[in-house]
Design a protein around this motif. Structure first.
Motif, PDB file in Angstrom:
ATOM      1  N   SER A  30       0.790  -1.386  -0.005  1.00  0.00           N
ATOM      2  CA  SER A  30      -0.061  -0.068  -0.213  1.00  0.00           C
ATOM      3  C   SER A  30       0.872   1.340  -0.059  1.00  0.00           C
ATOM      4  N   MET A  31       0.479   2.327  -0.694  1.00  0.00           N
ATOM      5  CA  MET A  31       1.138   3.631  -0.511  1.00  0.00           C
ATOM      6  C   MET A  31       0.904   4.232   0.655  1.00  0.00           C
ATOM      7  N   GLN A  32       1.818   4.528   1.563  1.00  0.00           N
ATOM      8  CA  GLN A  32       1.688   4.971   2.729  1.00  0.00           C
ATOM      9  C   GLN A  32       2.659   6.051   3.086  1.00  0.00           C
ATOM     10  N   ARG A  33       2.561   7.148   3.919  1.00  0.00           N
ATOM     11  CA  ARG A  33       3.347   7.878   4.420  1.00  0.00           C
ATOM     12  C   ARG A  33       4.508   7.072   5.393  1.00  0.00           C
ATOM     13  N   GLY A  34       5.568   7.486   5.245  1.00  0.00           N
ATOM     14  CA  GLY A  34       6.814   6.660   5.806  1.00  0.00           C
ATOM     15  C   GLY A  34       7.121   5.609   4.665  1.00  0.00           C
ATOM     16  N   ARG A  35       6.261   4.717   4.014  1.00  0.00           N
ATOM     17  CA  ARG A  35       7.046   4.049   3.142  1.00  0.00           C
ATOM     18  C   ARG A  35       7.448   4.699   1.922  1.00  0.00           C
ATOM     19  N   ASP A  36       7.105   5.942   1.864  1.00  0.00           N
ATOM     20  CA  ASP A  36       7.757   6.943   0.718  1.00  0.00           C
ATOM     21  C   ASP A  36       8.927   7.141   1.167  1.00  0.00           C
ATOM     22  N   LEU A  37       9.213   7.590   2.288  1.00  0.00           N
ATOM     23  CA  LEU A  37      10.491   7.813   2.794  1.00  0.00           C
ATOM     24  C   LEU A  37      11.526   6.653   2.479  1.00  0.00           C
ATOM     25  N   ASP A  38      11.088   5.446   2.898  1.00  0.00           N
ATOM     26  CA  ASP A  38      11.887   4.036   2.860  1.00  0.00           C
ATOM     27  C   ASP A  38      12.403   3.849   1.258  1.00  0.00           C
ATOM     28  N   CYS A  39      11.109   4.344   0.372  1.00  0.00           N
ATOM     29  CA  CYS A  39      11.404   4.221  -0.961  1.00  0.00           C
ATOM     30  C   CYS A  39      12.421   5.306  -1.472  1.00  0.00           C
ATOM     31  N   ILE A  40      12.387   6.449  -1.144  1.00  0.00           N
ATOM     32  CA  ILE A  40      13.287   7.494  -1.419  1.00  0.00           C
ATOM     33  C   ILE A  40      14.622   7.207  -1.034  1.00  0.00           C
ATOM     34  N   GLN A  41      14.635   6.658   0.345  1.00  0.00           N
ATOM     35  CA  GLN A  41      16.100   6.498   0.758  1.00  0.00           C
ATOM     36  C   GLN A  41      16.817   5.143  -0.066  1.00  0.00           C
ATOM     37  N   SER A  42      15.924   4.251  -0.374  1.00  0.00           N
ATOM     38  CA  SER A  42      16.478   3.058  -1.237  1.00  0.00           C
ATOM     39  C   SER A  42      16.847   3.698  -2.640  1.00  0.00           C
ATOM     40  N   ILE A  43      16.149   4.435  -3.220  1.00  0.00           N
ATOM     41  CA  ILE A  43      16.412   5.228  -4.568  1.00  0.00           C
ATOM     42  C   ILE A  43      17.959   5.826  -4.366  1.00  0.00           C
ATOM     43  N   PHE A  44      18.004   6.739  -3.335  1.00  0.00           N
ATOM     44  CA  PHE A  44      19.189   7.527  -2.914  1.00  0.00           C
ATOM     45  C   PHE A  44      20.388   6.674  -2.871  1.00  0.00           C
ATOM     46  N   LYS A  45      20.176   5.448  -2.235  1.00  0.00           N
ATOM     47  CA  LYS A  45      21.408   4.602  -1.891  1.00  0.00           C
ATOM     48  C   LYS A  45      21.636   3.843  -3.308  1.00  0.00           C
ATOM     49  N   ASN A  46      20.859   3.866  -4.112  1.00  0.00           N
ATOM     50  CA  ASN A  46      21.208   3.007  -5.289  1.00  0.00           C
ATOM     51  C   ASN A  46      21.452   3.309  -6.598  1.00  0.00           C
ATOM     52  N   ILE A  47      21.375   4.641  -6.811  1.00  0.00           N
ATOM     53  CA  ILE A  47      21.500   5.449  -7.968  1.00  0.00           C
ATOM     54  C   ILE A  47      22.702   4.893  -8.599  1.00  0.00           C
ATOM     55  N   SER A  48      22.793   4.365  -9.869  1.00  0.00           N
ATOM     56  CA  SER A  48      24.155   4.241 -10.611  1.00  0.00           C
ATOM     57  C   SER A  48      23.954   4.263 -11.749  1.00  0.00           C
ATOM     58  N   ARG A  49      22.740   4.435 -12.561  1.00  0.00           N
ATOM     59  CA  ARG A  49      22.463   4.676 -13.925  1.00  0.00           C
ATOM     60  C   ARG A  49      21.532   5.948 -14.292  1.00  0.00           C
ATOM     61  N   LYS A  50      21.220   6.235 -15.417  1.00  0.00           N
ATOM     62  CA  LYS A  50      20.494   7.406 -15.810  1.00  0.00           C
ATOM     63  C   LYS A  50      19.159   7.023 -16.089  1.00  0.00           C
ATOM     64  N   LYS A  51      18.820   5.871 -16.222  1.00  0.00           N
ATOM     65  CA  LYS A  51      17.427   5.311 -16.224  1.00  0.00           C
ATOM     66  C   LYS A  51      16.974   4.301 -15.059  1.00  0.00           C
ATOM     67  N   ALA A  52      15.739   4.487 -14.914  1.00  0.00           N
ATOM     68  CA  ALA A  52      15.103   3.719 -13.760  1.00  0.00           C
ATOM     69  C   ALA A  52      13.895   2.963 -14.192  1.00  0.00           C
TER      70      ALA A  52
END
Length: 111
Positions: A30-52
């Motif tokens: 489910s889309m929830q506040r708190g999970r959005d931050l988890d998702c954003i942190q995961s993206i931040f830690k794993n950016i390695s390419r120009k496409k997602a």
């Protein structure tokens, strides 16, 4: 809560990501506040390419959480695809509208 995946699954996902030259993410729940931050942190830690590529499966939820996740993808990647492999409802549909490209599997559905 983020569940660890078996090594074999991670190895296959990494191989697929290299083949399409994109960072690949899965949002399942489910889309929830708190999970959005988890998702954003995961993206931040794993950016390695120009496409997602985001594989999204959700019954929906908080539209603000979907907005924050989508804006972060847009900000950090030049191209952002969303793969709809099953149900992607409500706030998930809003998230899909912010992607550069929407890709469906035969069982994918927005609503």
């Amino acid at each position: 809560m983020v569940s660890p995946l078996p090594k074999e699954v991670l190895d296959k996902a990494s191989e697929a990501a290299r083949e399409v030259d994109a960072d690949v993410y899965l949002y399942n729940g489910s889309m929830q506040r708190g999970r959005d931050l988890d998702c954003i942190q995961s993206i931040f830690k794993n950016i390695s390419r120009k496409k997602a590529i985001l594989i999204a499966v959700t019954n929906g939820g908080d539209p603000d959480a979907a907005y924050k996740i989508t804006r972060y993808f847009q900000d950090k990647y030049e191209f952002f695809s969303i793969l709809i492999s099953g149900m992607c409802k409500s706030a998930g549909t809003l998230m899909a509208l912010g992607a550069s490209e929407i890709v469906f599997t035969p069982f994918g559905e927005l609503g």
